[in-house]
Write a protein that holds these residues in place. Sequence first.
Motif, PDB file in Angstrom:
ATOM      1  N   PRO A 109     -47.503  30.868  25.185  1.00 31.43           N
ATOM      2  CA  PRO A 109     -46.174  30.541  25.729  1.00 31.43           C
ATOM      3  C   PRO A 109     -45.150  31.613  25.351  1.00 31.43           C
ATOM      4  N   ILE A 110     -44.492  32.181  26.329  1.00 30.03           N
ATOM      5  CA  ILE A 110     -43.492  33.225  26.058  1.00 30.03           C
ATOM      6  C   ILE A 110     -42.099  32.837  26.527  1.00 30.03           C
ATOM      7  N   THR A 111     -42.020  31.870  27.447  1.00 36.37           N
ATOM      8  CA  THR A 111     -40.701  31.543  28.004  1.00 36.37           C
ATOM      9  C   THR A 111     -39.737  30.945  26.985  1.00 36.37           C
ATOM     10  N   PRO A 112     -40.192  30.128  26.010  1.00 38.81           N
ATOM     11  CA  PRO A 112     -39.221  29.639  25.018  1.00 38.81           C
ATOM     12  C   PRO A 112     -38.563  30.778  24.249  1.00 38.81           C
ATOM     13  N   GLY A 113     -39.378  31.766  23.849  1.00 35.07           N
ATOM     14  CA  GLY A 113     -38.808  32.904  23.134  1.00 35.07           C
ATOM     15  C   GLY A 113     -37.855  33.709  23.991  1.00 35.07           C
ATOM     16  N   LEU A 114     -38.182  33.827  25.285  1.00 29.31           N
ATOM     17  CA  LEU A 114     -37.324  34.587  26.195  1.00 29.31           C
ATOM     18  C   LEU A 114     -35.957  33.935  26.337  1.00 29.31           C
ATOM     19  N   PHE A 115     -35.938  32.634  26.544  1.00 21.58           N
ATOM     20  CA  PHE A 115     -34.661  31.939  26.697  1.00 21.58           C
ATOM     21  C   PHE A 115     -33.898  31.893  25.373  1.00 21.58           C
ATOM     22  N   LEU A 116     -34.626  31.816  24.244  1.00 20.01           N
ATOM     23  CA  LEU A 116     -33.955  31.853  22.941  1.00 20.01           C
ATOM     24  C   LEU A 116     -33.289  33.199  22.719  1.00 20.01           C
ATOM     25  N   LEU A 117     -33.976  34.274  23.100  1.00 23.36           N
ATOM     26  CA  LEU A 117     -33.374  35.605  22.977  1.00 23.36           C
ATOM     27  C   LEU A 117     -32.136  35.738  23.852  1.00 23.36           C
ATOM     28  N   ASN A 118     -32.219  35.232  25.081  1.00 24.88           N
ATOM     29  CA  ASN A 118     -31.050  35.281  25.973  1.00 24.88           C
ATOM     30  C   ASN A 118     -29.868  34.529  25.389  1.00 24.88           C
ATOM     31  N   THR A 119     -30.159  33.353  24.825  1.00 25.25           N
ATOM     32  CA  THR A 119     -29.092  32.552  24.217  1.00 25.25           C
ATOM     33  C   THR A 119     -28.486  33.273  23.023  1.00 25.25           C
ATOM     34  N   ALA A 120     -29.348  33.865  22.193  1.00 26.87           N
ATOM     35  CA  ALA A 120     -28.854  34.593  21.022  1.00 26.87           C
ATOM     36  C   ALA A 120     -27.989  35.776  21.441  1.00 26.87           C
ATOM     37  N   MET A 121     -28.377  36.470  22.502  1.00 24.98           N
ATOM     38  CA  MET A 121     -27.581  37.604  22.972  1.00 24.98           C
ATOM     39  C   MET A 121     -26.216  37.150  23.468  1.00 24.98           C
ATOM     40  N   ILE A 122     -26.170  35.985  24.127  1.00 30.90           N
ATOM     41  CA  ILE A 122     -24.879  35.463  24.600  1.00 30.90           C
ATOM     42  C   ILE A 122     -23.941  35.219  23.429  1.00 30.90           C
ATOM     43  N   VAL A 123     -24.493  34.725  22.324  1.00 31.84           N
ATOM     44  CA  VAL A 123     -23.667  34.388  21.157  1.00 31.84           C
ATOM     45  C   VAL A 123     -23.223  35.636  20.413  1.00 31.84           C
ATOM     46  N   PHE A 124     -24.122  36.618  20.276  1.00 38.77           N
ATOM     47  CA  PHE A 124     -23.878  37.685  19.317  1.00 38.77           C
ATOM     48  C   PHE A 124     -23.519  39.034  19.921  1.00 38.77           C
ATOM     49  N   LEU A 125     -23.881  39.293  21.170  1.00 37.56           N
ATOM     50  CA  LEU A 125     -23.579  40.599  21.755  1.00 37.56           C
ATOM     51  C   LEU A 125     -22.216  40.598  22.426  1.00 37.56           C
ATOM     52  N   ARG A 126     -21.597  41.748  22.450  1.00 37.54           N
ATOM     53  CA  ARG A 126     -20.325  41.884  23.158  1.00 37.54           C
ATOM     54  C   ARG A 126     -20.563  41.758  24.662  1.00 37.54           C
ATOM     55  N   PRO A 127     -19.606  41.217  25.389  1.00 35.98           N
ATOM     56  CA  PRO A 127     -19.809  41.010  26.838  1.00 35.98           C
ATOM     57  C   PRO A 127     -20.242  42.261  27.582  1.00 35.98           C
ATOM     58  N   ARG A 128     -19.710  43.427  27.228  1.00 34.57           N
ATOM     59  CA  ARG A 128     -20.055  44.644  27.954  1.00 34.57           C
ATOM     60  C   ARG A 128     -21.529  45.015  27.751  1.00 34.57           C
ATOM     61  N   SER A 129     -22.076  44.699  26.580  1.00 35.48           N
ATOM     62  CA  SER A 129     -23.481  45.023  26.304  1.00 35.48           C
ATOM     63  C   SER A 129     -24.415  43.925  26.787  1.00 35.48           C
ATOM     64  N   LEU A 130     -23.886  42.728  26.957  1.00 36.45           N
ATOM     65  CA  LEU A 130     -24.738  41.572  27.222  1.00 36.45           C
ATOM     66  C   LEU A 130     -25.519  41.708  28.528  1.00 36.45           C
ATOM     67  N   ILE A 131     -24.838  42.045  29.624  1.00 35.71           N
ATOM     68  CA  ILE A 131     -25.520  42.132  30.921  1.00 35.71           C
ATOM     69  C   ILE A 131     -26.596  43.206  30.886  1.00 35.71           C
ATOM     70  N   ARG A 132     -26.279  44.350  30.301  1.00 36.82           N
ATOM     71  CA  ARG A 132     -27.243  45.446  30.249  1.00 36.82           C
ATOM     72  C   ARG A 132     -28.509  45.041  29.486  1.00 36.82           C
ATOM     73  N   PHE A 133     -28.338  44.408  28.340  1.00 40.17           N
ATOM     74  CA  PHE A 133     -29.494  44.002  27.546  1.00 40.17           C
ATOM     75  C   PHE A 133     -30.250  42.843  28.205  1.00 40.17           C
ATOM     76  N   ALA A 134     -29.529  41.936  28.867  1.00 41.28           N
ATOM     77  CA  ALA A 134     -30.198  40.811  29.540  1.00 41.28           C
ATOM     78  C   ALA A 134     -31.076  41.312  30.677  1.00 41.28           C
ATOM     79  N   VAL A 135     -30.550  42.264  31.463  1.00 40.33           N
ATOM     80  CA  VAL A 135     -31.347  42.834  32.561  1.00 40.33           C
ATOM     81  C   VAL A 135     -32.539  43.599  32.000  1.00 40.33           C
ATOM     82  N   LEU A 136     -32.317  44.359  30.929  1.00 44.32           N
ATOM     83  CA  LEU A 136     -33.406  45.117  30.312  1.00 44.32           C
ATOM     84  C   LEU A 136     -34.496  44.182  29.794  1.00 44.32           C
ATOM     85  N   LEU A 137     -34.092  43.104  29.107  1.00 47.09           N
ATOM     86  CA  LEU A 137     -35.076  42.156  28.576  1.00 47.09           C
ATOM     87  C   LEU A 137     -35.852  41.489  29.705  1.00 47.09           C
ATOM     88  N   TRP A 138     -35.134  41.102  30.745  1.00 40.92           N
ATOM     89  CA  TRP A 138     -35.785  40.467  31.897  1.00 40.92           C
ATOM     90  C   TRP A 138     -36.822  41.406  32.520  1.00 40.92           C
TER      91      TRP A 138
END
Length: 358
Positions: A109-138
């Motif tokens: 199972p990999i999807t729980p970790g993927l969504f957890l990472l996305n959630t963590a990025m929303i909390v901790f990354l700056r908005p300008r970096s968030l979209i770039r890292f979310a697209v890269l992770l996806w």
Amino acid sequence: MTWLNLPLSALRRRVMVLILAVIIVGGLIATILHSLTPQTHPISLIIPPLAAVIALGLLIDLICNPNRLNLIIQATLIWGGFINIFPEYFFVIQAWIQPGKQLVEILPPITPGLFLLNTAMIVFLRPRSLIRFAVLLWGVMAVPILSYLIAHPGELQTPRGLELLLTLGPAMGVNLALIIFYVRLQAAVDHLQNEGMRLQKISEMDLLTQVWNRRAGERILGELIEQKQLGLGIILCDIDHFKSVNDTYGHLVGDQVLQMFAQWCRQHVRPQDMVVRWGGEEFVVIGCTDEPAEMASLAARLCQGIAQQSVPEVGKITASFGVACHQPEETLSALFERADMALYQAKQQGRNRVVVKV
């Protein structure tokens, strides 16, 4: 204090503690389940306990060194990405090179970790970096699996294959759209907060003298009185013979006198003191101290410094000063009454002087 009322730094620290605790518990549960399952792949036996141990170390480090929060966040995101990406690529490559292996059967199972990472990025990354890292992770996580499934239609049509397709395709697309919406919303909120702070500053600033106005002064004094652990002293200042300045030279010159008086006060007070135009030619200096001698010394410096200045057309001006320090359980009106009495005595005694009312 509830989480909603916490300062942002304290809230981020608590969220980080919660995330690390979840990783620890999840790693322990996965370790127990995999140990009870026959023919478990070595990666599934290594990654969960290793994730739990590293998360425990980061949690202890965070508790012992709260100032290392940003470093711990970076380490957690990097480690979280690794424990999700490495097993995925390993099993995808294995399925490609070993025809007898089916990805839908061997992929953990990999999807729980993927969504957890996305959630963590929303909390901790700056908005300008968030979209770039979310697209890269996806892209990093979705492209290998989707490419494999498209190349193997038989596996794509299985329940697990359809689940992976929908999760890494439309579901992650919706998730990314929500992240973009969040970033835009956060930008709007930040703009409103900055605009609110700017408007509050304008509403609490005296436009003529560029010092705090009475509204701001009353708010600041009220807050200082509520914080009983802080001392409070005030200096009530009044420009001597100001009415004759207006009558003789006009109100424009009188405005220049007020502006220069406020500027002199700002130059002579300490960094922690606040200058307030209380009304007309009357000013208040607010100091965070309950030592009358300290406030009297400050008032004396103001009195002497102002008497040494000269205003074009008017010449020398002076001011009178009344000093009072807040006493336990004293109201704001009572404090000002004592300062006003001291100012009145300074006027009666010939002006251009300081009187302290203890």
